[in-house]
Design a protein around this motif. Structure first.
Motif, PDB file in Angstrom:
ATOM      1  N   UNK A  87       9.822  10.263   3.648  1.00 52.15           N
ATOM      2  CA  UNK A  87       9.348   9.674   4.892  1.00 52.15           C
ATOM      3  C   UNK A  87      10.086   8.378   5.194  1.00 52.15           C
ATOM      4  N   UNK A  88      10.363   7.601   4.162  1.00 57.53           N
ATOM      5  CA  UNK A  88      11.078   6.333   4.327  1.00 57.53           C
ATOM      6  C   UNK A  88      12.520   6.577   4.786  1.00 57.53           C
ATOM      7  N   UNK A  89      13.176   7.584   4.206  1.00 55.72           N
ATOM      8  CA  UNK A  89      14.552   7.907   4.600  1.00 55.72           C
ATOM      9  C   UNK A  89      14.588   8.455   6.028  1.00 55.72           C
ATOM     10  N   UNK A  90      13.617   9.295   6.374  1.00 56.51           N
ATOM     11  CA  UNK A  90      13.566   9.828   7.742  1.00 56.51           C
ATOM     12  C   UNK A  90      13.375   8.720   8.773  1.00 56.51           C
ATOM     13  N   UNK A  91      12.680   7.653   8.379  1.00 56.17           N
ATOM     14  CA  UNK A  91      12.484   6.529   9.293  1.00 56.17           C
ATOM     15  C   UNK A  91      13.818   5.979   9.779  1.00 56.17           C
ATOM     16  N   UNK A  92      14.787   5.868   8.871  1.00 56.53           N
ATOM     17  CA  UNK A  92      16.106   5.352   9.246  1.00 56.53           C
ATOM     18  C   UNK A  92      17.008   6.459   9.784  1.00 56.53           C
ATOM     19  N   UNK A  93      16.847   7.685   9.257  1.00 55.11           N
ATOM     20  CA  UNK A  93      17.704   8.781   9.697  1.00 55.11           C
ATOM     21  C   UNK A  93      17.443   9.139  11.165  1.00 55.11           C
ATOM     22  N   UNK A  94      16.189   9.058  11.589  1.00 51.73           N
ATOM     23  CA  UNK A  94      15.827   9.398  12.964  1.00 51.73           C
ATOM     24  C   UNK A  94      15.867   8.195  13.897  1.00 51.73           C
ATOM     25  N   UNK A  95      16.284   7.034  13.379  1.00 56.15           N
ATOM     26  CA  UNK A  95      16.358   5.840  14.205  1.00 56.15           C
ATOM     27  C   UNK A  95      15.001   5.252  14.541  1.00 56.15           C
ATOM     28  N   UNK A 134       0.859  -1.172   0.000  1.00 54.20           N
ATOM     29  CA  UNK A 134       0.000   0.000   0.000  1.00 54.20           C
ATOM     30  C   UNK A 134       0.904   1.234   0.000  1.00 54.20           C
ATOM     31  N   UNK A 135       1.413   1.556  -1.181  1.00 53.18           N
ATOM     32  CA  UNK A 135       2.285   2.708  -1.332  1.00 53.18           C
ATOM     33  C   UNK A 135       3.472   2.616  -0.387  1.00 53.18           C
ATOM     34  N   UNK A 136       4.002   1.429  -0.248  1.00 53.04           N
ATOM     35  CA  UNK A 136       5.127   1.188   0.632  1.00 53.04           C
ATOM     36  C   UNK A 136       6.395   1.085  -0.214  1.00 53.04           C
ATOM     37  N   UNK A 137       7.431   1.924   0.053  1.00 48.96           N
ATOM     38  CA  UNK A 137       8.657   1.804  -0.744  1.00 48.96           C
ATOM     39  C   UNK A 137       9.263   0.415  -0.722  1.00 48.96           C
ATOM     40  N   UNK A 138       9.032  -0.344   0.358  1.00 47.09           N
ATOM     41  CA  UNK A 138       9.572  -1.695   0.426  1.00 47.09           C
ATOM     42  C   UNK A 138       8.884  -2.648  -0.547  1.00 47.09           C
ATOM     43  N   UNK A 139       7.758  -2.234  -1.130  1.00 49.18           N
ATOM     44  CA  UNK A 139       7.075  -3.093  -2.099  1.00 49.18           C
ATOM     45  C   UNK A 139       7.902  -3.262  -3.366  1.00 49.18           C
ATOM     46  N   UNK A 140       8.876  -2.380  -3.571  1.00 50.64           N
ATOM     47  CA  UNK A 140       9.742  -2.490  -4.741  1.00 50.64           C
ATOM     48  C   UNK A 140      10.893  -3.467  -4.516  1.00 50.64           C
ATOM     49  N   UNK A 141      11.089  -3.895  -3.273  1.00 51.76           N
ATOM     50  CA  UNK A 141      12.112  -4.890  -2.961  1.00 51.76           C
ATOM     51  C   UNK A 141      11.600  -6.261  -3.402  1.00 51.76           C
ATOM     52  N   UNK A 142      12.443  -7.088  -4.011  1.00 48.42           N
ATOM     53  CA  UNK A 142      11.988  -8.427  -4.440  1.00 48.42           C
ATOM     54  C   UNK A 142      11.342  -9.205  -3.305  1.00 48.42           C
ATOM     55  N   UNK A 143      10.321  -9.981  -3.653  1.00 48.23           N
ATOM     56  CA  UNK A 143       9.567 -10.728  -2.641  1.00 48.23           C
ATOM     57  C   UNK A 143      10.452 -11.711  -1.884  1.00 48.23           C
ATOM     58  N   UNK A 144      11.439 -12.289  -2.565  1.00 48.83           N
ATOM     59  CA  UNK A 144      12.322 -13.243  -1.894  1.00 48.83           C
ATOM     60  C   UNK A 144      13.133 -12.559  -0.794  1.00 48.83           C
ATOM     61  N   UNK A 145      13.555 -11.319  -1.055  1.00 49.25           N
ATOM     62  CA  UNK A 145      14.315 -10.581  -0.041  1.00 49.25           C
ATOM     63  C   UNK A 145      13.421 -10.231   1.141  1.00 49.25           C
ATOM     64  N   UNK A 180       6.532  18.303   9.844  1.00 46.33           N
ATOM     65  CA  UNK A 180       5.282  17.557   9.712  1.00 46.33           C
ATOM     66  C   UNK A 180       5.510  16.067   9.566  1.00 46.33           C
ATOM     67  N   UNK A 181       6.494  15.678   8.751  1.00 50.86           N
ATOM     68  CA  UNK A 181       6.789  14.252   8.568  1.00 50.86           C
ATOM     69  C   UNK A 181       7.348  13.634   9.847  1.00 50.86           C
ATOM     70  N   UNK A 182       8.155  14.395  10.582  1.00 52.67           N
ATOM     71  CA  UNK A 182       8.682  13.884  11.850  1.00 52.67           C
ATOM     72  C   UNK A 182       7.557  13.666  12.857  1.00 52.67           C
TER      73      UNK A 182
END
Length: 255
Positions: free
Chosen positions: A132-140, A28-39, A237-239
């Protein structure tokens, strides 16, 4: 005894994978949906094994039948969906408001085809989802996610009664996230609306002028400049949106 112990551990791992799968497999509009299903499957299995090993209180009933296992799997799927609902709502809020800005800027006809969902995506929305996806990892924040998922196995153990969501609290969370998304995109939307009024007045006063070919490049320019100028508001706002997701996940596990 060894085979029986392995089968019980396997059942726990499978149920843990069912709980964790919505975060990685529901596209659902998740950047991880572009990662191969096997991964994604390997990531889910690794996280499930880690959660089971770090949760010694998880036990399989002595008499576990197929019907009981299916019931437990359905409960785990519901818990996983409830935990992932925070991300789904945040993504939907960003995409909905970004699509509105796309239409105002003239990017509606240049939508990006997402092969994962077989649907068109908003250009501005895709950009903000990646931010938003990058901020997820940048902010821990990914550490908080792992901690909440591990905590869920303690507060919501397997073969339990599941999770009960407060509909009023979920509605309040939904309103909060969409209000934040509106706050993020309101400056550019208002700037483009004022520009549309100006172009409309110009078209009435100078009908011989081709306003479309003059106005469209200017709308794109004004929209992009306003997005850049309001970048500080966007970051805040994203934070705050990520903080709301954390609070919602904690509420879902009953903390």
């Amino acid at each position: 005894m060894l085979l029986e112990s392995l089968s019980r551990q396997s059942a726990l791992v499978v149920l843990a994978m069912v709980r964790l799968a919505p975060l990685l497999f529901v596209a659902l509009s998740n950047p991880l949906s572009r990662v191969p299903a096997s991964v994604r499957l390997m990531l889910t299995a690794t996280a499930a094994i880690g959660c089971v090993q770090l949760s010694p209180q998880l036990q399989v009933p002595a008499t576990l039948g197929f019907a009981e296992f299916l019931r437990a799997a359905s409960i785990e799927a519901f818990i996983g969906t409830a935990l992932a609902a925070g991300f789904f709502v945040g993504s939907a809020a960003v995409l909905t408001l970004a699509r509105m800005v796309d239409m105002q800027m003239g990017f509606g006809a240049a939508a990006v085809l997402d092969p994962a969902t077989n649907s068109s995506e908003s250009i501005i929305g895709t950009l903000y989802l990646w931010v938003l996806f990058v901020l997820t990892f940048e902010l821990g924040f990914h550490y908080d996610i792992l901690g909440i998922l591990l905590l869920s196995f303690k507060l919501l153990p397997m073969f339990g009664s599941g999770v009960e969501l407060d509909l009023g609290a979920f509605t309040a969370y939904l309103t909060q996230q969409f209000t934040l998304a509106l706050t993020i995109f309101l400056p550019v939307s208002m700037a483009l609306l004022i520009f549309d009024f100006c172009i409309g007045y110009l078209a009435k006063s100078m009908p011989q002028m081709n306003v479309y070919f003059v106005g469209l490049p200017l709308k794109i320019f004004i929209g992009l400049v306003t997005l850049v100028v309001s970048v500080r508001l966007t970051g805040a706002g994203l934070e705050q949106m990520l903080a709301n997701i954390r609070e919602f996940m904690l509420m879902a596990v009953g903390r």
